[in-house]
Write an enzyme that holds these catalytic residues in place. Sequence first.
Site, PDB file in Angstrom:
ATOM      1  CG  ASP A 188      93.846  38.607 -10.970  1.00  0.00           C
ATOM      2  OD1 ASP A 188      93.264  39.706 -10.990  1.00  0.00           O
ATOM      3  OD2 ASP A 188      93.288  37.538 -10.648  1.00  0.00           O
ATOM      4  CB  SER A 200      88.740  41.579 -10.233  1.00  0.00           C
ATOM      5  OG  SER A 200      87.820  40.555 -10.024  1.00  0.00           O
ATOM      6  CD  GLU A 247      89.716  38.111 -11.617  1.00  0.00           C
ATOM      7  OE1 GLU A 247      88.494  38.280 -11.504  1.00  0.00           O
ATOM      8  OE2 GLU A 247      90.542  38.939 -11.202  1.00  0.00           O
TER       9      GLU A 247
END
Length: 656
Positions: free
Chosen positions: A319, A573, A315
């Site tokens: 990001d 995400s 994640e």
Amino acid sequence: MFYSVLVTAALAVNAAATPFNTHVVHERRHGPAHGWTKRSRLQENAILPMRVGLKQSNLDRGYEYINDVSHPTSPNFGKHWSAKQIAEAFAPSEETVKAVKTWLAEAGFDDARVKLSQGLNWLEFNATVPQAEDLLKTRYNVYEHKSNGQPHVACESYSLPAHVQPHVDFITPTVHFDAKVEPVKSKRQLRKRQSAQANKPARVVKPGSWTGWLPKLGRMLPSRKSIIKELENCDEQIVPDCLRALYSFPQNTSANSENSYGIVEYTPEAYVPSDLDLFFANFSPAQVGDRPNPTDLIDGAVNQQTNKSFDFNGESDLDLEYALTLVYPQPVTLYQVGDLVEGASFNTFLDAIDGSYCTFEGGDDPTQDPTYPDTLPGGYTGPENCGGFAATKVISTSYGYNEADLTPFYEQRQCAEYMKLGLAGTTILYSSGDYGVAGNGNECIASNGSFINGDLGGTFNPSFPGTCPYVTSVGATQVKNNTNILTDLASGTEPEQACETVIFSGGGFSNVFPLPDYQADAVNSYLTNYPPPYGADKYNNSGTVRAIPDVSANGANYVIAIDGEFGLVYGTSASSPTFGSVITLINGQRFDAGKSSVGFLNPTLYANSSVLNDITEGDNPGCATSGFQAQPGWDPVTGLGTPNYPKLLELFLSLP
Ligand SMILES: *[C@@H]1O[C@H](CO)[C@@H](O)[C@H](O)[C@H]1NC(C)=O
Ligand SMILES: *[C@@H]1O[C@H](CO)[C@@H](O)[C@H](O)[C@H]1NC(C)=O
Ligand SMILES: *[C@@H]1O[C@H](CO)[C@@H](O)[C@H](O)[C@H]1NC(C)=O
Ligand SMILES: *[C@@H]1O[C@H](CO)[C@@H](O)[C@H](O)[C@H]1NC(C)=O
Ligand SMILES: *[C@@H]1O[C@H](CO)[C@@H](O)[C@H](O)[C@H]1NC(C)=O
Ligand SMILES: *[C@@H]1O[C@H](CO)[C@@H](O)[C@H](O)[C@H]1NC(C)=O
Ligand SMILES: *[C@@H]1O[C@H](CO)[C@@H](O)[C@H](O)[C@H]1NC(C)=O
């Protein structure tokens, strides 16, 4: 907390006769909290620091206030409020302050001894034990924690005069045991039990205490040579240039010092610095060595590098690799939240960027939030971060809950905070989830309220915080298979559809929040023109509830550097940080033009939906159905669509 026994001059209090007051019980607990034992009565000469939480006013006007600064036809568009204005607007009414002060004065606590807190929502005074006991018709005891002997002062119930009660949220110290003693969050236990009930095979859960979702790893790429950078192949691999081409946004915009983009990550999720450099070396060579700046470490957070795997790094690497590259050279702030022991919840983060939220409506809920300082072995022992961290103008979060994981009061309280952040000019983005109409981990809701595997059916399970009407919820699209985006873009054909590769775009209808005005026409057009073939047993089809997502962005086949290699990942995400990058670039150009940030987006986007590319193909299956269909206009799969930068820019530069 234990209140030291001060043997000082007794506080002088008029022994005025209590007037004819009918007292009503305000709060009661049945026995001590789990893990605590009652030891003794509290000594009479102890001094109690009493705090009366006053009922806030005007929360019901939040929608009106935020619309005033966010609707494109409002002359006050962009005139965001200061923290002081926000505190004053929601401060308890004069009537409330007066009612409580009068009650205290009648009991002998005159004005000189009662202080109004800076946040305007607490009255504070010191009382001896007999004074407090008489005031609240209660008895104070000392409790001791079974494992560490920690003392705590509390009572089992307390009462207020009936005419005062409507003005009081709650009073401390009274029935609350705010020290966290459970080693496992109750939410997790609940989820474990629910999974067990459904007799499910073990599923991959995120490490640590977080129950949100992670991007899905598709496959690793065998070598760097297998990365495809040609725009003709964006249907197979998404790299930063694909996103720039799809949404027509620029590269290397000049940095504006007012601009800032916030990415939130929850410990033990962590980014790997060498992964950022590996990504930059391939896609943005000038950025090798670039890092989020600042990195705000909240409540003992660390960017841990001890454990490395896709589950720990997927994640954060995703990001930050995309956010840093897409907004470069605008700075990115990383909010890393929570220690390694307890982790954190969204409330932990919100407390850190707005100190007044720590005590708003009774503060966080220790049954649903971790508590800081962390009393567990190895936990963060410093004071809780209440305020002290600035909110960036765009904040993207790729974690989430099922709306059904949390209580409605808890969600409404947190949602009011998103409203306040929007009033202050911050855009709040959350991914809408990766399981179509099903919830996290493909779970749906059985008629008895527990979660069941979505393959067995059940009711649709929408995500939170997306369903809060003050959040912009971001769904996922993909380039259609076997599609050359250059050909499509040149001919004005939409190259994308709802994401149906590895993940399905989260979307659906809230069971907690009513339909906001800005969305009413869009949602009702969808329900009228394309009525979904399901009844009220599957979702709230009344046309009177909040629906998600609001918008979407690509969420398939992202090339990321992960633990020294390259892999392909999928999920909303990816969509939320990409959408947030576009809004950050828009803010930069508004700042250059001497304007404010865009703030809360939804009223403008729904009023001017042509600034988004309408996505009309694909669906979001789940709960043993094919979910909803993407259609012309808004739909509960891709929302209003994906960003069209030139049109967004023109619109937002045309607004004050
Ligand atoms: C209560 O007493 C403490 C200790 O003397 C003092 O620091 C504090 O300011 C007092 N609070 C109020 C509201 O008077
Ligand atoms: C962006 O800036 C970098 C570093 O200065 C440069 O190498 C690159 O060519 C620029 N790209 C564009 C599209 O201007
Ligand atoms: C890292 O892994 C070790 C060994 O498996 C484990 O004991 C530890 O709790 C993990 N750390 C985190 C942050 O999860
Ligand atoms: C709830 O319903 C589901 C599906 O019908 C069933 O599997 C589960 O055992 C039930 N749970 C309880 C607590 O009744
Ligand atoms: C696109 O292709 C991938 C890989 O072959 C496949 O898994 C996926 O289901 C396809 N998606 C659609 C929407 O056809
Ligand atoms: C749907 O939402 C409306 C508005 O909140 C509520 O009155 C109604 O009871 C809900 N319907 C169902 C089936 O839950
Ligand atoms: C945006 O929407 C508002 C409200 O409908 C309208 O007045 C305005 O002309 C629109 N702006 C653009 C650029 O389309």
